[in-house]
Motif scaffolding. Sequence first.
Motif, mmCIF file in Angstrom:
data_model
loop_
_atom_site.group_PDB
_atom_site.id
_atom_site.type_symbol
_atom_site.label_atom_id
_atom_site.label_comp_id
_atom_site.label_asym_id
_atom_site.label_seq_id
_atom_site.Cartn_x
_atom_site.Cartn_y
_atom_site.Cartn_z
ATOM 1 N N SER A 32 6.240 -2.298 2.005
ATOM 2 C CA SER A 32 5.535 -1.154 2.564
ATOM 3 C C SER A 32 4.250 -1.607 3.232
ATOM 4 C CB SER A 32 5.237 -0.164 1.446
ATOM 5 O OG SER A 32 4.499 0.924 1.933
ATOM 6 N N GLN A 231 11.106 -2.847 5.433
ATOM 7 C CA GLN A 231 11.632 -1.983 4.385
ATOM 8 C C GLN A 231 12.981 -2.438 3.855
ATOM 9 O OE1 GLN A 231 10.231 0.408 7.195
ATOM 10 N NE2 GLN A 231 9.955 2.232 5.969
ATOM 11 N N ASP A 375 13.385 4.643 -5.348
ATOM 12 C CA ASP A 375 12.605 3.747 -4.492
ATOM 13 C C ASP A 375 11.231 3.441 -5.066
ATOM 14 O OD1 ASP A 375 11.521 6.220 -4.233
ATOM 15 O OD2 ASP A 375 11.451 6.238 -2.059
ATOM 16 N N GLY A 406 8.791 10.198 -3.472
ATOM 17 C CA GLY A 406 7.908 11.152 -2.822
ATOM 18 C C GLY A 406 8.294 12.585 -3.141
ATOM 19 N N VAL A 407 9.589 12.809 -3.334
ATOM 20 C CA VAL A 407 10.077 14.150 -3.637
ATOM 21 C C VAL A 407 10.082 14.378 -5.148
ATOM 22 C CG1 VAL A 407 12.050 15.685 -3.424
ATOM 23 C CG2 VAL A 407 11.509 14.088 -1.575
#
Lengths: 527, 323
Positions: A32, A231, A375, A406-407
């Motif tokens: 990242s 990535q 992830d 993120g979710v």
Amino acid sequence: MQMKTMLCASALALATVAGPLSAETLRWARTSDTQTLDPHAYNEGFTHTVNRQMYETLVERDDEGQLQPVLATEWGMLDDDPSTWEFKLRDGVTFHDGTPFEADDVVFSIERAKSETSNMRSLLAAVESVEAVDPLTVRFHTTGVSPLLVNNLVNVMIMNREWAVANGTETPVNYKEGEESYASLHENGTGAYTLVSRVPDSKTEMEAYAGYWGKDLFPLDIDRIVYTPIQSAATRVSALLSGDINFLQDVPAQDIQRLEQTPGITVVTGPENRTIFFGMNIGDETLTHGEAEGNPFADVRVRRAMNMAIDRNVISKVVMRGQSQPQGTIAPPFINGYTDEMGALPAVDLEGAKALMAEAGYGEGFSVTLQCTNDAFVNEEAICQSLVGMLARIGIDVRLDVQPGGVQFATIAKGDTSFYVMGWGVSTFDSQYMFDNLVHSRSNGRGAWASINYQNADLDAKIESLGTEGDLDKRNETIAEIWKVVQDEVLYLPIHLQMLARAMSDNLVIPANVGNSVSVKKIEVKD
Amino acid sequence: MFLLRRLLQAIPVLLVTAFLSFAAFRFIGDPVQSMLGQDATAADRAELMAALGLDQPFPVQFWNFIVNVLHGDFGFSTRIGQPVLGLILDRLPATLELAVLSFVVALALGMILGVTTALKPQSWISRTVMAGSLIGVSLPNFLIGIGLIYVFSVQLGWLPAFGRGETVQIGWWSTGLLTVSGWKAILLPAISLSLFQVTLILRLVRAEMTEVLHSDHIRFARARGLPDRMVNFRYALKNTLVPVITVSGLQLGSIIAFAVVTETVFQWPGIGLLFINSVNFSDVPIMATYLLLTAVLFVVINLIVDLLYYLFDPRLRVKAAGR
């Protein structure tokens, strides 16, 4: 005609770019990108690791996690006033624009890091004010006694007041105003490297700073850094194999063996200061994400049974291919408060576990949804899958709900969960940080990630006392008492410590680091 | 008149897209979470929610979004901290160069191979091509990419495994097509992106061509003794072009919009990569703008395709004039 000009242009471009790829350039790739160059805007590992090459902190942790001086040379609480910390600053340090580094810059930086839009402010909550006593001495006045303040400063980078004021970037980016932040694309630190160019998500280039204070103290064999996020795991490894990069910081677990066998490439592994574990919503009345009578997780016997049904060695061997260190506690061994007794693995005992389940009234089992990410950590999706099989053996029917971090974490943090995966790095190297965030009930600004929803006023009071207890022995006693509750009550199901693997071309010496940080100035280049 | 009608039709399409993308992203994920990191308190979170306007009811948020877009303000990336429009424009050249190059490759190869296989269906070349095209259709895009990287970067060491190489700035447009390293870098992603398109166009051209070759006007042309080349390319190929244009036009749209996978595999710094990163960080303004842009793209390409019909199919022109 058009063709000809194009050829000319490309020949010209070739002449300017295709110098010999010298060994002194660190071509460094990670999964990242750094999110911003503003050192106070984002409290996250990738961002800090890159920014750390350009900005410096008062103190830092070395590869083993020990505190080391950087911009501060000495520090401690004042004998006559334990609510004040004094830092002596290093002499002869300059920022990249040539301005000398002074106590006032520390005052400015701490104030900036404490400002409303800063992402670092929670680390500095105990700091009431900062004062420059003389150009090379600063004092931090804390609310009450704050014996571990220095631990919270390892990621707070020091900026230059004049530069920030001149460029209108006295606070980190302000989303309210929707304004662009100068500091997110420019830097002026005291670090060993200065920024050459940056294209977000693509490439960040740095070169050695000629006026660096530590020129004679560190190898500084690397004179140029090209940092690239890649990535895709396969591409990352290919780039190292093909020589496009010479330092790969996040080696996928499945590729470690292969890279070890590749001539010309060295792989270094070591445990990271981060545990992976599972949380259960203990405090809810009913099981919100599953089918069961009442909330089985509220019963400590069910939690114990689950703890006994998980075979951590199998997870380490099969899922992690040996690249993990199984743990019986969520505390990493590097932190203050850890004991080997806590770390010992609970014995796998299926009969005992089944008996406990029956005793708790769940002999027939129950079903629950496990919220997992894919992830955020190493192979956590496969860990979750193996948990499905292991818990099925004692009658718990686990259904997986896998989504990107993120979710998923947004849902988990809200407490909208019954059973979830979590990982925690302990940047302060002290137990209190874990208690504040993971154990304390959600109140008084604490327990932000304590979705276990565990209510115990007595325990909360003990956790709160840690922040202001000046007597370190007494404080450590309290820490041990709290850990005893966490362990006995099985508030979490610990799994393992993640191992970090970094691979590099043979001529580079880059040791493993428990915080997964990199200090490029310390990298040695062999002939 | 035609143009105007098409443009008016585009408005509801764009509105619906905007609504759907906004709604979808609004309800999955939480930008505040990723902005504040693991140490934030509930109070910090509430404060930032209010600052971003996320505490307002959904219709209000959507209305604000539309109004801002109409003013040319696409919002502010919550991840990078810069205006969305600038971020997308910065990355658009990379994606467009990649897409156009792979489209040209796909169109050229697809046409040539399609015509060849249609004219000589029994030859060994045609059989090999047809068998090979099955692989192109069935292999997933990322696998092709990784395979190319393995062969050309790792084994042969000819081409870089990732990135865009050196770029040259021409105004706001950054191009990689003026440097050798740029060309080297674009080859693998362009080929990997075009492979599926090649097979698609090839099969389409072949099918259309085979059909046309059996139609009456070709037989008459042959009977009149016209040379083969003229019959095949002037009369046969031209008649196959209408469906080919439609399909390849739409394919160009999807190459640009959905190069996400290829861009991720090759770390190609285009809008697809930007989009993926934004998904991971729940960066709603970028995601919504990206999908809106995609919709605009498809509308524009459809329009161009419609206009091209007129060029290639005289019957349409006659009809329009007769009306």
